[in-house]
Design an enzyme around this catalytic site. Structure first.
Site, PDB file in Angstrom:
ATOM      1  N   HIS A 185       0.833  -1.204   0.000  1.00  0.00           N
ATOM      2  CA  HIS A 185       0.000   0.000   0.000  1.00  0.00           C
ATOM      3  C   HIS A 185       0.877   1.268   0.000  1.00  0.00           C
ATOM      4  O   HIS A 185       0.738   2.134  -0.872  1.00  0.00           O
ATOM      5  CB  HIS A 185      -0.907  -0.030   1.243  1.00  0.00           C
ATOM      6  CG  HIS A 185      -1.807   1.158   1.384  1.00  0.00           C
ATOM      7  ND1 HIS A 185      -3.136   1.120   1.032  1.00  0.00           N
ATOM      8  CD2 HIS A 185      -1.581   2.419   1.823  1.00  0.00           C
ATOM      9  CE1 HIS A 185      -3.682   2.300   1.263  1.00  0.00           C
ATOM     10  NE2 HIS A 185      -2.761   3.113   1.741  1.00  0.00           N
ATOM     11  N   GLU A 186       1.801   1.333   0.947  1.00  0.00           N
ATOM     12  CA  GLU A 186       2.648   2.529   1.037  1.00  0.00           C
ATOM     13  C   GLU A 186       3.539   2.642  -0.203  1.00  0.00           C
ATOM     14  O   GLU A 186       3.880   3.752  -0.626  1.00  0.00           O
ATOM     15  CB  GLU A 186       3.495   2.506   2.317  1.00  0.00           C
ATOM     16  CG  GLU A 186       2.692   2.434   3.624  1.00  0.00           C
ATOM     17  CD  GLU A 186       1.579   3.464   3.761  1.00  0.00           C
ATOM     18  OE1 GLU A 186       1.684   4.552   3.153  1.00  0.00           O
ATOM     19  OE2 GLU A 186       0.586   3.172   4.460  1.00  0.00           O
TER      20      GLU A 186
ATOM     21  N   HIS B  29       1.804   4.716  -2.758  1.00  0.00           N
ATOM     22  CA  HIS B  29       1.966   6.148  -2.474  1.00  0.00           C
ATOM     23  C   HIS B  29       3.370   6.615  -2.888  1.00  0.00           C
ATOM     24  O   HIS B  29       3.552   7.686  -3.467  1.00  0.00           O
ATOM     25  CB  HIS B  29       1.794   6.419  -0.973  1.00  0.00           C
ATOM     26  CG  HIS B  29       0.378   6.338  -0.478  1.00  0.00           C
ATOM     27  ND1 HIS B  29      -0.625   7.137  -0.971  1.00  0.00           N
ATOM     28  CD2 HIS B  29      -0.197   5.584   0.501  1.00  0.00           C
ATOM     29  CE1 HIS B  29      -1.761   6.862  -0.317  1.00  0.00           C
ATOM     30  NE2 HIS B  29      -1.529   5.923   0.575  1.00  0.00           N
TER      31      HIS B  29
ATOM     32  N   GLU C  21      -4.591   7.980  -2.757  1.00  0.00           N
ATOM     33  CA  GLU C  21      -5.100   6.710  -2.262  1.00  0.00           C
ATOM     34  C   GLU C  21      -5.406   5.759  -3.422  1.00  0.00           C
ATOM     35  O   GLU C  21      -5.284   4.545  -3.283  1.00  0.00           O
ATOM     36  CB  GLU C  21      -6.339   6.982  -1.397  1.00  0.00           C
ATOM     37  CG  GLU C  21      -6.685   5.889  -0.420  1.00  0.00           C
ATOM     38  CD  GLU C  21      -5.601   5.586   0.615  1.00  0.00           C
ATOM     39  OE1 GLU C  21      -4.663   6.399   0.786  1.00  0.00           O
ATOM     40  OE2 GLU C  21      -5.670   4.518   1.236  1.00  0.00           O
TER      41      GLU C  21
HETATM   42 ZN    ZN Z   1      -2.971   5.232   1.994  1.00  0.00          ZN
END
Ligand code: ZN
Length: 510
Positions: free
Chosen positions: A264-265, A268, A303
């Site tokens: 997830h990170e 980003h 996101e």
């Molecule tokens: Zn996030």
């Protein structure tokens, strides 16, 4: 030096100050001993004051006016025009917010946060309620100061998601509800049971880290311009595209947390690392309203990238057929007798639960709907703070068929409201919606994309995302990026068909 260069030099200095604040914030969340918190808050306060002063100074004003004259006549799409216009818009919004109100909100946040933590530990909402009442009333003042047409929530939304309104959100939520409630019903009645017990064994931290980081690097994370550390709440923060930090949290007795957390990170981080180098230190890598140096165009767009890499890539059947062997070699004893297909089913277990951050792809959006609807009701006064726990529990029953056993896993579970961050929750669902739109468009536009993913080659996907999204930094709004790259406006349909196709196969009807 021409006027545009002089303006850019001024804004680059402001961007440096914001990046310095970000570094101090990163340190506070990752490295700082508890004793440092008071002086750190003072340092951040001082820096924030310097930034506000510089932004509002007559010098900035004069440089901006000169730059505005110089870019007159250039195409509306030119980065220079956008830098100048975004600065003008942000300064006008900032000027509408009385400094006393900002100070009150910051002070209340520092008081409300420990009260929330105590209330959560005691499972006692009434302990936090008075602070939340003040927070709601100051937020209503803030919304009035910023200004809105239809609903006070719109004033909050536009700080995090430019162009988004409560009306658009309500339509989107209605589409999601009508499609996902029947899917959830089918899953509830399906005989399929995901073998999630395999996650609950001993998984040493060092191996978890090695596996997750090797995947992040395969996705394209550049360790020469970034690093990974540990923190209680995982996050990503960047100090320009050349220094992008990710954190994760390891649970040695539950495998998926850190692994998917890092995927997830990494999403980003890929966004920040792939911004056009010419935008470094510019307004197009600066959130002037949020006083953060950040390159992504909105919370929702950011996101969308974490969700795309974590879920649409990282929880796909193709992904686990490619990478399960590496995970197996990392944990041969724990995964003995498990195969890729079994593991794929386990990481896509759908189960309504109380806790948002542990929710699966199907139920997650209901957690967001519930919070967004309650935030809107608090701001327009249709629900009072005293009525909030009951309203929370009623919606939880409607959406997920659950009643929280106490407020710590109900209305008190998230930190957001104690900080005064009202209006950020919907950006998580917007991220899911946009992720599916981008993933679908990439498949339509890049020949052989599916085959490249089957070869575990992530370059074609990352290249499409860089060309269409990442490189532009904050130059375009989310709506503009969607239109330019997918040819369509915001639309839940790609997300809903992705979820339906994936989960109907995993959960056959009885
Ligand atoms: Zn996030």
């Amino acid at each position: 030096m021409n006027a545009l260069d002089a303006f850019r030099r001024q804004m680059a200095g402001i961007n440096d100050l914001m990046n310095t604040m970000s570094l101090l914030n990163w340190d506070a969340r990752v490295m700082m001993p508890p004793g440092g918190s008071e002086t750190r808050a003072q340092q951040l306060g001082t820096l924030a004051g310097v930034i506000r002063e510089q932004l509002g100074s007559s010098n900035t004003q004069r440089l901006l006016e000169a730059a505005e004259r110089e870019v007159e006549g250039l195409s509306a799409d030119a980065y220079a025009v956008r830098e100048v216009r975004q600065t003008r818009d942000a300064l006008e919004t900032l000027a509408r917010i009385p400094p006393e109100l900002s100070t009150k909100l910051v002070r209340l946040g520092s008081v409300a946060q420990p009260l929330w933590a105590e209330a959560k530990a005691q499972k006692n909402f009434t302990h936090f309620a008075p602070a939340l009442e003040k927070m709601v009333s100051l937020t209503q003042e803030l919304a009035a100061a910023i200004g809105y047409d239809a609903h006070p929530y719109d004033a909050m939304l536009k700080q995090y998601e430019p162009g988004m309104t409560s009306t658009t959100l309500q339509t989107l939520f209605a589409d999601i509800r009508s499609s996902l409630l029947p899917l959830l019903e089918r899953i509830r009645n399906s005989p399929t049971l995901a073998p999630t017990h395999i996650f609950e064994q001993s998984f040493p931290k060092a191996q978890q880290r090695a596996f997750a980081l090797s995947i992040a690097e395969r996705f394209g994370f550049d360790p020469q311009r970034g690093r990974v550390d540990e923190s209680h709440h995982p996050f990503e923060i960047s100090f320009t595209r050349n220094d992008v930090r990710m954190t994760t949290r390891y649970n040695e007795h539950y495998l998926p947390g850190a692994v998917f957390g890092l995927f997830h990170e990494a999403g980003h981080a890929l966004y920040e690392q792939n911004i056009d180098p010419t935008l470094t230190r510019s307004v197009l890598a600066t959130d002037l309203l949020g006083m953060y140096a950040v390159g992504g165009t909105s919370f929702g767009l950011h996101e969308s990238q974490s969700r795309l890499w974590e879920n649409m890539v990282g929880r796909s059947r193709t992904f686990w057929h490619n990478h399960f062997g590496e995970l197996y070699d990392t944990f041969p004893k724990q995964l003995a007798g498990v195969d890729a297909e079994t593991f794929y089913g386990a990481v896509n277990d759908v189960k309504p639960s109380h806790i948002r951050v542990e929710a699966d792809e199907v139920t997650y959006n209901f957690h967001i709907m519930l919070r967004t609807e309650l935030e809107m009701a608090l701001l327009d006064g249709s629900v009072t703070v005293a009525e909030l726990p009951e309203a929370w529990n009623a919606k939880m029953e409607t959406y997920l068929g659950l009643t929280p056993p106490d407020d710590s896993v109900g209305v008190l579970q998230d930190i957001h409201w104690s900080h005064g961050h009202i209006g950020t929750f919907p950006t998580y669902t917007l991220g899911n919606v946009m992720a599916a739109q981008f993933f679908e468009a990439a498949h339509e536009q890049v020949p052989g994309l599916a085959e490249s993913l089957e070869r575990a080659d992530y370059t074609p996907l990352r290249t499409w995302l860089t060309e269409n999204l990442y490189q532009h930094g904050r130059a375009y709004t989310p709506a503009e990026l969607l239109e330019r790259s997918t040819g369509r406006a915001l639309n839940a349909e790609p997300l809903l068909s992705y979820l339906k196709e994936k989960y109907e196969a995993l959960y056959p009807a009885v």
